[in-house]
Design an enzyme around this catalytic site. Structure first.
Site, PDB file in Angstrom:
ATOM      1  N   ARG A 176       0.882  -1.184  -0.069  1.00  0.00           N
ATOM      2  CA  ARG A 176      -0.017  -0.096   0.036  1.00  0.00           C
ATOM      3  C   ARG A 176       0.760   1.139   0.264  1.00  0.00           C
ATOM      4  O   ARG A 176       0.471   2.232   0.655  1.00  0.00           O
ATOM      5  CB  ARG A 176      -1.012   0.084   1.119  1.00  0.00           C
ATOM      6  CG  ARG A 176      -1.965  -1.043   1.266  1.00  0.00           C
ATOM      7  CD  ARG A 176      -3.030  -1.391   0.067  1.00  0.00           C
ATOM      8  NE  ARG A 176      -3.841  -2.299  -0.021  1.00  0.00           N
ATOM      9  CZ  ARG A 176      -3.349  -3.294  -0.579  1.00  0.00           C
ATOM     10  NH1 ARG A 176      -2.359  -3.384  -1.581  1.00  0.00           N
ATOM     11  NH2 ARG A 176      -4.247  -4.444  -0.721  1.00  0.00           N
ATOM     12  N   CYS A 226     -10.962   0.561   2.734  1.00  0.00           N
ATOM     13  CA  CYS A 226     -10.121  -0.032   4.184  1.00  0.00           C
ATOM     14  C   CYS A 226      -9.526   1.179   4.612  1.00  0.00           C
ATOM     15  O   CYS A 226      -8.535   1.820   4.103  1.00  0.00           O
ATOM     16  CB  CYS A 226      -9.326  -1.060   3.865  1.00  0.00           C
ATOM     17  SG  CYS A 226     -10.281  -2.501   3.180  1.00  0.00           S
ATOM     18  N   GLU A 296      -4.162   3.001   6.442  1.00  0.00           N
ATOM     19  CA  GLU A 296      -4.062   2.950   5.022  1.00  0.00           C
ATOM     20  C   GLU A 296      -4.490   4.141   4.087  1.00  0.00           C
ATOM     21  O   GLU A 296      -4.042   4.641   3.586  1.00  0.00           O
ATOM     22  CB  GLU A 296      -4.927   1.543   4.664  1.00  0.00           C
ATOM     23  CG  GLU A 296      -4.374   1.437   3.242  1.00  0.00           C
ATOM     24  CD  GLU A 296      -5.585   0.795   2.149  1.00  0.00           C
ATOM     25  OE1 GLU A 296      -5.976   1.468   1.607  1.00  0.00           O
ATOM     26  OE2 GLU A 296      -5.737  -0.413   2.448  1.00  0.00           O
TER      27      GLU A 296
HETATM   28  N1  EPU Z   1     -13.256 -10.155   7.931  1.00  0.00           N
HETATM   29  C1  EPU Z   1     -14.024 -10.138   9.434  1.00  0.00           C
HETATM   30  N2  EPU Z   1     -14.873  -9.061   9.485  1.00  0.00           N
HETATM   31  C2  EPU Z   1     -14.785  -8.049   8.659  1.00  0.00           C
HETATM   32  C3  EPU Z   1     -14.151  -8.081   7.449  1.00  0.00           C
HETATM   33  C4  EPU Z   1     -13.325  -9.139   7.434  1.00  0.00           C
HETATM   34  O1  EPU Z   1     -13.732 -11.318  10.063  1.00  0.00           O
HETATM   35  O2  EPU Z   1     -15.843  -7.265   9.027  1.00  0.00           O
HETATM   36  C5  EPU Z   1     -12.434 -11.488   7.777  1.00  0.00           C
HETATM   37  C6  EPU Z   1     -13.051 -12.325   7.215  1.00  0.00           C
HETATM   38  O3  EPU Z   1     -12.290 -13.746   7.735  1.00  0.00           O
HETATM   39  C7  EPU Z   1     -12.736 -12.297   5.631  1.00  0.00           C
HETATM   40  C8  EPU Z   1     -11.314 -11.527   5.894  1.00  0.00           C
HETATM   41  O4  EPU Z   1     -11.222 -10.779   6.841  1.00  0.00           O
HETATM   42  O5  EPU Z   1     -12.672 -13.639   4.865  1.00  0.00           O
HETATM   43  C9  EPU Z   1     -10.749 -10.996   4.582  1.00  0.00           C
HETATM   44  O6  EPU Z   1     -11.743  -9.792   4.228  1.00  0.00           O
HETATM   45  P1  EPU Z   1     -11.699  -9.291   2.808  1.00  0.00           P
HETATM   46  O7  EPU Z   1     -11.571 -10.417   1.814  1.00  0.00           O
HETATM   47  O8  EPU Z   1     -12.633  -8.474   2.731  1.00  0.00           O
HETATM   48  O9  EPU Z   1     -10.098  -8.840   2.691  1.00  0.00           O
HETATM   49  P2  EPU Z   1      -9.482  -7.543   3.413  1.00  0.00           P
HETATM   50  O10 EPU Z   1      -8.258  -8.059   3.792  1.00  0.00           O
HETATM   51  O11 EPU Z   1     -10.407  -7.043   4.533  1.00  0.00           O
HETATM   52  C10 EPU Z   1      -8.239  -6.797   1.183  1.00  0.00           C
HETATM   53  C11 EPU Z   1      -8.157  -5.055   1.064  1.00  0.00           C
HETATM   54  C12 EPU Z   1      -9.275  -4.547   0.420  1.00  0.00           C
HETATM   55  C13 EPU Z   1      -9.566  -5.152  -0.933  1.00  0.00           C
HETATM   56  C14 EPU Z   1      -9.824  -6.758  -0.434  1.00  0.00           C
HETATM   57  C15 EPU Z   1     -10.182  -7.691  -1.461  1.00  0.00           C
HETATM   58  C16 EPU Z   1      -6.633  -4.264   2.613  1.00  0.00           C
HETATM   59  C17 EPU Z   1      -6.350  -3.296   3.907  1.00  0.00           C
HETATM   60  N3  EPU Z   1      -7.533  -4.374   2.141  1.00  0.00           N
HETATM   61  O12 EPU Z   1      -9.398  -6.477   2.344  1.00  0.00           O
HETATM   62  O13 EPU Z   1      -8.646  -3.240  -0.036  1.00  0.00           O
HETATM   63  O14 EPU Z   1     -10.918  -4.638  -1.683  1.00  0.00           O
HETATM   64  O15 EPU Z   1      -8.967  -7.218   0.245  1.00  0.00           O
HETATM   65  O16 EPU Z   1     -10.721  -8.866  -1.246  1.00  0.00           O
HETATM   66  O17 EPU Z   1      -5.395  -4.683   2.088  1.00  0.00           O
HETATM   67  C18 EPU Z   1      -8.848  -0.790   0.240  1.00  0.00           C
HETATM   68  O18 EPU Z   1      -7.724  -1.082   0.107  1.00  0.00           O
HETATM   69  O19 EPU Z   1      -9.401   0.234   0.244  1.00  0.00           O
HETATM   70  C19 EPU Z   1      -9.713  -2.119   0.382  1.00  0.00           C
HETATM   71  C20 EPU Z   1     -10.678  -2.276   0.675  1.00  0.00           C
END
Ligand code: EPU
Length: 305
Positions: A176, A226, A296
């Protein structure tokens, strides 16, 4: 303010006292004393040369989708969003197709273009509301990959106004973020995509990415995506969720009920409400899990009066 010097540059739009909130996806923020909109690369070069010669600091605004802006004055802001230019294929050695994309091109437009051209490699970025320049500056991505995987070089305009292409291994891509000289502006990027063996698969992949995103993220609400980076070996959303913070509100700023790593503006939230909610989330997560969350999103504090 060197308004007269800037006004003499061909291809620059100047807006004094420009309201920034409508230019951000959070819908929060004060005023730029001067919003500078260069419409050509030459105009950007001249603008940077004038500002640098006069020692005037400035900020760079992309699509405003990863940004929390304080309500105070924000000084001089440059945005490349209106910069025209089209995506161009360029001849190159190496696999796939090399293209040049203007920094102000919305990432979604690049993804639609690659779908039409049968080029693959960025479908998993569908739905990220960024400009290409902003997406590179943030090394935007998902667990499937980020901008660094497809970026071969960026056209940087340095503070003295000179543009040069910098290869991706000299951009310092990290999780990031990137490391480019302070006050340099990304004007364009060279992106390498692959020719799809199954062009229909591109549309399927985009559709599937968007479907997952709609299910997991509060897409229809005002937010900056995020809020925190995922800490090593864990997920910010999971940590915040495990502290029971989903739905927690300060005024009109709320930890999303859908995805705990989003803060949504329910309508009329101010900078301080979001900032206080971020502090509360960090403190609670640290207290209950021992993990430190780093923002972020970019935060623009107000300028001293
Ligand atoms: N989870 C929870 N509760 C929540 C949200 C997530 O327990 O409220 C857990 C679940 O186990 C879920 C896991 O976290 O399966 C992963 O969640 P997600 O797939 O949404 O992935 P993330 O790591 O939270 C990242 C990027 C997002 C991107 C998604 C695509 C970062 C900080 N975030 O989110 O990017 O859209 O992957 O899958 O790297 C952004 O950069 O603004 C952003 C939203």
């Amino acid at each position: 303010m060197p308004l007269s010097d800037l006004a003499r540059i061909t291809g620059v739009e100047l807006r004094e006292n420009a309201h920034l909130a409508p230019l951000t996806s959070f819908g929060i923020g004060g005023h730029a004393d001067l919003l500078i909109i260069p419409k050509t690369l030459q105009a950007l070069e001249s603008v940077l040369a004038v500002l640098t010669a006069r020692g005037i600091p400035f900020r760079i605004l992309g699509k405003g989708s990863n940004l929390l802006v304080d309500e105070g004055r924000q000084g001089v802001v440059i945005t490349m969003l209106s910069a025209p230019g089209s995506i161009e294929k360029i001849a190159s050695d190496g696999p796939g197709r090399l293209i040049t994309v203007p920094a102000g091109c919305p990432l979604g437009s690049l993804i639609s273009w690659s779908l039409r051209e049968g080029l693959t490699g960025i479908e998993h970025l569908a739905g990220i509301p960024a400009s290409v320049g902003g997406a590179i500056a943030m090394n935007a991505g998902t667990p499937e990959g980020s901008m660094e995987d497809v970026t071969e070089a960026v056209l940087l305009v340095s503070p003295d106004g000179s543009p040069r292409w910098i290869p991706s291994n000299a951009i310092g891509f990290r999780y990031r973020g990137i490391d480019i000289p302070h006050r340099s502006v990304i004007a364009a990027a060279r992106i390498r995509l692959e020719v799809a063996s199954d062009p229909a698969g591109i549309a399927r992949a985009i559709w599937s990415t968007m479907k997952t995103r709609r299910l997991r993220q509060p897409l229809g609400k005002k937010s900056a995506g995020c809020v925190f980076k995922n800490p090593d070996g864990d997920l910010a959303g999971r940590l915040i969720d495990s502290c029971g913070l989903k739905g927690h509100r300060i005024g009109s700023a709320q930890v999303s009920e859908k995805h705990a790593n989003f803060i949504v503006n329910l309508g009329g939230a101010g900078f301080s409400q979001v900032a206080r909610l971020m502090d509360l989330v960090r403190e609670r997560v640290f207290h209950e899990t021992g993990r430190t969350l780093d923002p972020e999103i970019q935060i623009w504090r107000r300028q001293a009066a």
